[in-house]
Design an enzyme around this catalytic site. Sequence first.
Site, PDB file in Angstrom:
ATOM      1  N   ARG A  64       0.851  -1.201   0.000  1.00 19.67           N
ATOM      2  CA  ARG A  64       0.000   0.000   0.000  1.00 19.67           C
ATOM      3  C   ARG A  64       0.885   1.247   0.000  1.00 19.67           C
ATOM      4  O   ARG A  64       1.638   1.480   0.957  1.00 19.67           O
ATOM      5  CB  ARG A  64      -0.885   0.038   1.243  1.00 19.67           C
ATOM      6  CG  ARG A  64      -1.764  -1.182   1.426  1.00 19.67           C
ATOM      7  CD  ARG A  64      -3.114  -1.031   0.760  1.00 19.67           C
ATOM      8  NE  ARG A  64      -3.792  -2.312   0.685  1.00 19.67           N
ATOM      9  CZ  ARG A  64      -4.913  -2.606   1.345  1.00 19.67           C
ATOM     10  NH1 ARG A  64      -5.467  -1.708   2.117  1.00 19.67           N
ATOM     11  NH2 ARG A  64      -5.483  -3.799   1.199  1.00 19.67           N
ATOM     12  N   ARG A 108      -1.894  -6.873  12.131  1.00 18.56           N
ATOM     13  CA  ARG A 108      -2.880  -6.177  12.975  1.00 18.56           C
ATOM     14  C   ARG A 108      -3.527  -7.153  13.947  1.00 18.56           C
ATOM     15  O   ARG A 108      -3.781  -6.825  15.103  1.00 18.56           O
ATOM     16  CB  ARG A 108      -3.968  -5.549  12.107  1.00 18.56           C
ATOM     17  CG  ARG A 108      -3.506  -4.308  11.451  1.00 18.56           C
ATOM     18  CD  ARG A 108      -4.600  -3.261  11.437  1.00 18.56           C
ATOM     19  NE  ARG A 108      -4.179  -2.188  10.572  1.00 18.56           N
ATOM     20  CZ  ARG A 108      -5.002  -1.413   9.897  1.00 18.56           C
ATOM     21  NH1 ARG A 108      -6.301  -1.583   9.997  1.00 18.56           N
ATOM     22  NH2 ARG A 108      -4.535  -0.457   9.133  1.00 18.56           N
ATOM     23  N   GLU A 154     -10.009  -1.819  13.303  1.00 14.28           N
ATOM     24  CA  GLU A 154     -10.329  -2.741  12.216  1.00 14.28           C
ATOM     25  C   GLU A 154      -9.179  -3.711  11.998  1.00 14.28           C
ATOM     26  O   GLU A 154      -8.039  -3.304  11.864  1.00 14.28           O
ATOM     27  CB  GLU A 154     -10.556  -1.939  10.926  1.00 14.28           C
ATOM     28  CG  GLU A 154     -10.686  -2.836   9.717  1.00 14.28           C
ATOM     29  CD  GLU A 154     -10.639  -2.085   8.381  1.00 14.28           C
ATOM     30  OE1 GLU A 154     -11.036  -0.911   8.331  1.00 14.28           O
ATOM     31  OE2 GLU A 154     -10.201  -2.703   7.401  1.00 14.28           O
ATOM     32  N   GLU A 166       0.599   4.162   0.900  1.00 13.47           N
ATOM     33  CA  GLU A 166      -0.127   5.155   1.700  1.00 13.47           C
ATOM     34  C   GLU A 166       0.870   5.955   2.512  1.00 13.47           C
ATOM     35  O   GLU A 166       1.726   5.374   3.167  1.00 13.47           O
ATOM     36  CB  GLU A 166      -1.037   4.458   2.728  1.00 13.47           C
ATOM     37  CG  GLU A 166      -2.069   3.553   2.167  1.00 13.47           C
ATOM     38  CD  GLU A 166      -2.850   2.851   3.286  1.00 13.47           C
ATOM     39  OE1 GLU A 166      -3.999   3.219   3.499  1.00 13.47           O
ATOM     40  OE2 GLU A 166      -2.296   1.948   3.942  1.00 13.47           O
ATOM     41  N   SER A 183     -11.625  -6.592   6.596  1.00 13.66           N
ATOM     42  CA  SER A 183     -12.787  -6.157   5.829  1.00 13.66           C
ATOM     43  C   SER A 183     -13.223  -7.307   4.947  1.00 13.66           C
ATOM     44  O   SER A 183     -12.388  -8.026   4.396  1.00 13.66           O
ATOM     45  CB  SER A 183     -12.447  -4.964   4.942  1.00 13.66           C
ATOM     46  OG  SER A 183     -12.413  -3.781   5.688  1.00 13.66           O
ATOM     47  N   ARG A 239      -0.397   1.650  13.063  1.00 14.21           N
ATOM     48  CA  ARG A 239      -1.068   0.469  12.516  1.00 14.21           C
ATOM     49  C   ARG A 239      -1.014   0.366  10.988  1.00 14.21           C
ATOM     50  O   ARG A 239      -1.623  -0.522  10.400  1.00 14.21           O
ATOM     51  CB  ARG A 239      -2.517   0.422  12.997  1.00 14.21           C
ATOM     52  CG  ARG A 239      -3.350   1.580  12.567  1.00 14.21           C
ATOM     53  CD  ARG A 239      -4.773   1.445  13.083  1.00 14.21           C
ATOM     54  NE  ARG A 239      -5.659   2.217  12.262  1.00 14.21           N
ATOM     55  CZ  ARG A 239      -5.692   3.540  12.239  1.00 14.21           C
ATOM     56  NH1 ARG A 239      -4.891   4.232  13.019  1.00 14.21           N
ATOM     57  NH2 ARG A 239      -6.509   4.176  11.431  1.00 14.21           N
ATOM     58  N   HIS A 240      -0.305   1.282  10.341  1.00 16.83           N
ATOM     59  CA  HIS A 240      -0.133   1.198   8.889  1.00 16.83           C
ATOM     60  C   HIS A 240       1.333   0.997   8.525  1.00 16.83           C
ATOM     61  O   HIS A 240       2.200   1.671   9.055  1.00 16.83           O
ATOM     62  CB  HIS A 240      -0.603   2.494   8.211  1.00 16.83           C
ATOM     63  CG  HIS A 240      -2.077   2.691   8.241  1.00 16.83           C
ATOM     64  ND1 HIS A 240      -2.691   3.474   9.183  1.00 16.83           N
ATOM     65  CD2 HIS A 240      -3.056   2.197   7.443  1.00 16.83           C
ATOM     66  CE1 HIS A 240      -4.001   3.460   8.964  1.00 16.83           C
ATOM     67  NE2 HIS A 240      -4.252   2.684   7.923  1.00 16.83           N
TER      68      HIS A 240
HETATM   69  P1  ATP Z   1      -7.622   1.129   7.413  1.00 19.67           P
HETATM   70  O1  ATP Z   1      -8.873   1.887   7.139  1.00 19.67           O
HETATM   71  O2  ATP Z   1      -7.478   0.694   8.839  1.00 19.67           O
HETATM   72  O3  ATP Z   1      -6.395   1.799   6.892  1.00 19.67           O
HETATM   73  P2  ATP Z   1      -8.406  -0.386   5.117  1.00 19.67           P
HETATM   74  O4  ATP Z   1      -9.881  -0.440   5.269  1.00 19.67           O
HETATM   75  O5  ATP Z   1      -7.789   0.588   4.200  1.00 19.67           O
HETATM   76  O6  ATP Z   1      -7.723  -0.227   6.566  1.00 19.67           O
HETATM   77  P3  ATP Z   1      -8.537  -2.875   3.713  1.00 19.67           P
HETATM   78  O7  ATP Z   1      -8.292  -2.398   2.334  1.00 19.67           O
HETATM   79  O8  ATP Z   1      -9.923  -3.152   4.122  1.00 19.67           O
HETATM   80  O9  ATP Z   1      -7.867  -1.840   4.732  1.00 19.67           O
HETATM   81  O10 ATP Z   1      -7.572  -4.128   3.958  1.00 19.67           O
HETATM   82  C1  ATP Z   1      -7.962  -5.290   4.677  1.00 19.67           C
HETATM   83  C2  ATP Z   1      -7.122  -5.449   5.929  1.00 19.67           C
HETATM   84  O11 ATP Z   1      -5.732  -5.356   5.632  1.00 19.67           O
HETATM   85  C3  ATP Z   1      -7.340  -4.386   6.991  1.00 19.67           C
HETATM   86  O12 ATP Z   1      -8.463  -4.670   7.768  1.00 19.67           O
HETATM   87  C4  ATP Z   1      -6.059  -4.467   7.784  1.00 19.67           C
HETATM   88  O13 ATP Z   1      -6.065  -5.566   8.665  1.00 19.67           O
HETATM   89  C5  ATP Z   1      -5.032  -4.763   6.717  1.00 19.67           C
HETATM   90  N1  ATP Z   1      -4.365  -3.531   6.284  1.00 19.67           N
HETATM   91  C6  ATP Z   1      -4.805  -2.642   5.382  1.00 19.67           C
HETATM   92  N2  ATP Z   1      -3.946  -1.635   5.187  1.00 19.67           N
HETATM   93  C7  ATP Z   1      -2.887  -1.911   5.996  1.00 19.67           C
HETATM   94  C8  ATP Z   1      -1.654  -1.255   6.241  1.00 19.67           C
HETATM   95  N3  ATP Z   1      -1.314  -0.132   5.619  1.00 19.67           N
HETATM   96  N4  ATP Z   1      -0.809  -1.818   7.131  1.00 19.67           N
HETATM   97  C9  ATP Z   1      -1.137  -2.961   7.760  1.00 19.67           C
HETATM   98  N5  ATP Z   1      -2.273  -3.630   7.571  1.00 19.67           N
HETATM   99  C10 ATP Z   1      -3.156  -3.121   6.698  1.00 19.67           C
HETATM  100 MG    MG Z   2     -11.128  -2.026   5.411  1.00 17.77          MG
END
Ligand code: ATP
Ligand code: MG
Length: 434
Positions: free
Chosen positions: A212, A408, A357, A214, A360, A220-221
């Site tokens: 990602r 996570r 979270e 981001e 998803s 947590r990211h």
């Molecule tokens: P958040 O809103 O908490 O950033 P997200 O909704 O963008 O998460 P999803 O695309 O739904 O994340 O990804 C599914 C799962 O992958 C998340 O619930 C989380 O456990 C994990 N995840 C997502 N982005 C990250 C990240 N940058 N680092 C670590 N784990 C992640």
């Molecule tokens: Mg999500």
Amino acid sequence: MAIKRNSSDISVEDGSVVISGWVQDVRNMGGISFLTLRDRFGTIQVTMPKKKIDPELFGLLTKLSRETAVSVTGDVKESNQTALGLEVIPTAAEVHSEAAVPLPLGVIDKVEAGMDTRLNNRFLDLRKPEVKAIFELKALMVELIEEAVRTNGFTQVYTPKIGAAGAEGGAELFKVEYFDRPAYLAQSPQLYKQILMSSGLDRIFELGPAFRAEQSNTNRHVTEFISFDCEMAWIENEEQVMAMIEEIIDHVLNGMRERGAKQLEVLGKEINVPARPYPILTYSECLEMVNANGLPLKEGDDLGTEGEKIIGDLMAEKGIDLYFIAEYPEEAKPFYIMEKDGTPYSFSFDLDYRGQEISSGGQREHRYEVLVERMRKKGLDPEDFGFYLDAFRYGMPPHGGWGIGIERLLVKMLDLSNIREAILFPRDPSRLAP
Ligand code: ATP
Ligand code: MG
């Protein structure tokens, strides 16, 4: 002949042994010196009464720098001075590799080093039993995940991590050079696992990296994590997907508690295994809950970090650690999620663990025309998703699934303060090495 032993597997009956490890500490007390040797399992004391040890060997062992890698040959003797109830009186030693002085990071120092120093010297950081324990527990967690999914008939698959486009379009993709054209690192196996639902591999799972791009500097990211993805076909509703994830998490939590007891003790942690079924809150209920608690979110808003935390606190008051938040507005969800017809909502859910979270998921849209319509609604061009859509044109069963970031999950399970604690060599916007 001396036999090879480790600190967890040694007894006075062994006689002469060879033990290998790192020099944790040397204490010289005049007539007697002690060397604490640490291996993977713990520590053992090497005791050196000056008069009884070959002077050359005594000189060698007592001058070793901390964290030097050695093998010590010696006789196991009973001792009422050590935790193991025994000590080793050395007769020979081999120094494999001396540790430079000073250490960039103390292994037994009481002062806690900063996260950056620790990560820059992860190899040394991992020599701390409480750090190593986290990764042993992570390995156990993956083993338990695999056990649970296999028991339920899921087949392990591997989908590509380099592709021409992302699962959901969007800006969160890392661009890489793929010979003479651009490619992207996979942010999720979403499209591929759905394609597989039309293949007869009814239930699949994948444990693999997700990338990602981001710019999130949070605890947590990270930009690379391990995603545990499942997808299951022939479902009737999203509750079946939630029931499956719950069964898997329950197996994992029970297994961690039982089979990870040693490491949990090292960490001073306990794992609570929540009662089943996990409560299911709807998005609308959550909105009311956060509004009543002073966070003015409107219909359609993301619950966000703050909203998730409020819900987590309210659930904690009832002694609930794990709960689903279901039926998000379809607008807030990706194109592949199934709408709840006649409402602004969708068959989607998050699994939250103490205010955060961790997953998803949901039921997917398997009807070709509806799916194409949803893509258009989201401003996506169905032409860009040809290979994905093809799988929906020749018999696609109803299906659903989820993605969980395993780090996570571990962080919440062990109540760690930062996702970086759960990744050997984390990647984030400012860290690309080691
Ligand atoms: P958040 O809103 O908490 O950033 P997200 O909704 O963008 O998460 P999803 O695309 O739904 O994340 O990804 C599914 C799962 O992958 C998340 O619930 C989380 O456990 C994990 N995840 C997502 N982005 C990250 C990240 N940058 N680092 C670590 N784990 C992640
Ligand atoms: Mg999500």
